[in-house]
Design a protein around this motif. Sequence first.
Motif, mmCIF file in Angstrom:
data_model
loop_
_atom_site.group_PDB
_atom_site.id
_atom_site.type_symbol
_atom_site.label_atom_id
_atom_site.label_comp_id
_atom_site.label_asym_id
_atom_site.label_seq_id
_atom_site.Cartn_x
_atom_site.Cartn_y
_atom_site.Cartn_z
ATOM 1 N N TYR A 76 15.827 24.735 -42.272
ATOM 2 C CA TYR A 76 15.027 24.072 -43.290
ATOM 3 C C TYR A 76 15.779 22.866 -43.828
ATOM 4 O O TYR A 76 16.999 22.847 -43.851
ATOM 5 N N ARG A 77 15.032 21.906 -44.284
ATOM 6 C CA ARG A 77 15.623 20.783 -45.006
ATOM 7 C C ARG A 77 15.727 21.203 -46.467
ATOM 8 O O ARG A 77 14.909 21.974 -46.952
ATOM 9 N N ILE A 78 16.713 20.692 -47.163
ATOM 10 C CA ILE A 78 16.901 21.071 -48.566
ATOM 11 C C ILE A 78 15.629 20.817 -49.363
ATOM 12 O O ILE A 78 15.239 21.637 -50.188
ATOM 13 N N LYS A 79 14.952 19.710 -49.105
ATOM 14 C CA LYS A 79 13.751 19.396 -49.868
ATOM 15 C C LYS A 79 12.638 20.417 -49.653
ATOM 16 O O LYS A 79 11.736 20.521 -50.460
ATOM 17 N N GLU A 80 12.704 21.196 -48.577
ATOM 18 C CA GLU A 80 11.714 22.246 -48.344
ATOM 19 C C GLU A 80 12.006 23.492 -49.192
ATOM 20 O O GLU A 80 11.136 24.324 -49.373
ATOM 21 N N LEU A 81 13.203 23.612 -49.681
ATOM 22 C CA LEU A 81 13.597 24.785 -50.458
ATOM 23 C C LEU A 81 13.416 24.614 -51.959
ATOM 24 O O LEU A 81 13.339 25.582 -52.692
ATOM 25 N N GLY A 82 13.352 23.376 -52.408
ATOM 26 C CA GLY A 82 13.197 23.146 -53.843
ATOM 27 C C GLY A 82 13.362 21.678 -54.168
ATOM 28 O O GLY A 82 13.495 20.837 -53.283
ATOM 29 N N ASP A 83 13.316 21.381 -55.442
ATOM 30 C CA ASP A 83 13.469 20.002 -55.899
ATOM 31 C C ASP A 83 14.923 19.565 -55.792
ATOM 32 O O ASP A 83 15.839 20.348 -56.054
ATOM 33 N N ILE A 84 15.110 18.325 -55.414
ATOM 34 C CA ILE A 84 16.448 17.749 -55.342
ATOM 35 C C ILE A 84 16.642 16.932 -56.612
ATOM 36 O O ILE A 84 15.840 16.052 -56.924
ATOM 37 N N VAL A 85 17.691 17.237 -57.340
ATOM 38 C CA VAL A 85 17.991 16.523 -58.571
ATOM 39 C C VAL A 85 19.422 16.031 -58.483
ATOM 40 O O VAL A 85 20.343 16.828 -58.295
ATOM 41 N N THR A 86 19.578 14.732 -58.576
ATOM 42 C CA THR A 86 20.936 14.194 -58.584
ATOM 43 C C THR A 86 21.349 13.982 -60.023
ATOM 44 O O THR A 86 20.515 13.837 -60.913
ATOM 45 N N GLY A 87 22.606 13.980 -60.240
ATOM 46 C CA GLY A 87 23.097 13.847 -61.606
ATOM 47 C C GLY A 87 23.995 12.656 -61.758
ATOM 48 O O GLY A 87 23.981 11.738 -60.941
ATOM 49 N N ASN A 88 24.744 12.713 -62.798
ATOM 50 C CA ASN A 88 25.727 11.684 -63.030
ATOM 51 C C ASN A 88 27.010 12.386 -63.464
ATOM 52 O O ASN A 88 26.978 13.302 -64.265
ATOM 53 N N THR A 89 28.104 11.987 -62.886
ATOM 54 C CA THR A 89 29.381 12.619 -63.185
ATOM 55 C C THR A 89 29.947 12.021 -64.465
ATOM 56 O O THR A 89 30.137 10.813 -64.556
ATOM 57 N N PRO A 90 30.201 12.867 -65.459
ATOM 58 C CA PRO A 90 30.841 12.355 -66.676
ATOM 59 C C PRO A 90 32.211 11.770 -66.349
ATOM 60 O O PRO A 90 32.899 12.232 -65.432
ATOM 61 N N ALA A 103 30.301 17.542 -72.571
ATOM 62 C CA ALA A 103 29.731 16.653 -71.554
ATOM 63 C C ALA A 103 28.207 16.707 -71.529
ATOM 64 O O ALA A 103 27.575 15.917 -70.830
ATOM 65 N N LYS A 104 27.600 17.630 -72.265
ATOM 66 C CA LYS A 104 26.136 17.775 -72.229
ATOM 67 C C LYS A 104 25.396 16.483 -72.553
ATOM 68 O O LYS A 104 24.338 16.218 -71.997
ATOM 69 N N SER A 105 25.930 15.691 -73.437
ATOM 70 C CA SER A 105 25.236 14.479 -73.868
ATOM 71 C C SER A 105 25.278 13.362 -72.819
ATOM 72 O O SER A 105 24.490 12.428 -72.885
ATOM 73 N N VAL A 106 26.183 13.473 -71.838
ATOM 74 C CA VAL A 106 26.298 12.411 -70.833
ATOM 75 C C VAL A 106 25.997 12.879 -69.423
ATOM 76 O O VAL A 106 25.917 12.072 -68.503
ATOM 77 N N ALA A 107 25.815 14.174 -69.233
ATOM 78 C CA ALA A 107 25.529 14.719 -67.906
ATOM 79 C C ALA A 107 24.058 15.121 -67.817
ATOM 80 O O ALA A 107 23.426 15.414 -68.829
ATOM 81 N N ARG A 108 23.534 15.121 -66.627
ATOM 82 C CA ARG A 108 22.162 15.613 -66.406
ATOM 83 C C ARG A 108 22.284 17.104 -66.083
ATOM 84 O O ARG A 108 22.749 17.481 -65.016
ATOM 85 N N ILE A 109 21.875 17.933 -67.008
ATOM 86 C CA ILE A 109 21.984 19.384 -66.851
ATOM 87 C C ILE A 109 20.688 19.931 -66.258
ATOM 88 O O ILE A 109 19.608 19.718 -66.798
ATOM 89 N N VAL A 110 20.805 20.611 -65.145
ATOM 90 C CA VAL A 110 19.650 21.187 -64.470
ATOM 91 C C VAL A 110 19.444 22.601 -65.008
ATOM 92 O O VAL A 110 20.385 23.370 -65.124
ATOM 93 N N PRO A 111 18.190 22.949 -65.354
ATOM 94 C CA PRO A 111 17.941 24.303 -65.846
ATOM 95 C C PRO A 111 18.344 25.354 -64.811
ATOM 96 O O PRO A 111 18.304 25.114 -63.602
ATOM 97 N N ARG A 112 18.709 26.523 -65.299
ATOM 98 C CA ARG A 112 19.157 27.605 -64.425
ATOM 99 C C ARG A 112 18.082 27.956 -63.415
ATOM 100 O O ARG A 112 18.372 28.235 -62.258
ATOM 101 N N GLU A 113 16.844 28.014 -63.795
ATOM 102 C CA GLU A 113 15.739 28.309 -62.861
ATOM 103 C C GLU A 113 14.528 27.514 -63.206
ATOM 104 O O GLU A 113 14.299 27.060 -64.231
#
Length: 68
Positions: free
Chosen positions: A4-18, A58-68
């Motif tokens: 499978y491609r990753i995009k077939e398994l779920g949403d791809i979310v990129t972040g930003n490194t603090p 780092a919460k204020s500068v990072a993109r935090i993805v919900p657990r589920e």
Amino acid sequence: MKRYRIKELGDIVTGNTPSKKNLDYYNSEDIPFFKPDSLDENEVAYLTTAKEYLSSNAKSVARIVPRE
């Protein structure tokens, strides 16, 4: 074995490194920081531990993805 491609398994979310220059972002292990190298190309795994962590500062500068 079906592949499978990753995009077939779920949403791809990129972040930003603090900024690594701000040690307050890395002074505790409050938030697991998963990166592409956390994934194994040969298997899908439930990620439970990270190689690196962020502090709650780092919460204020990072993109935090919900657990589920």
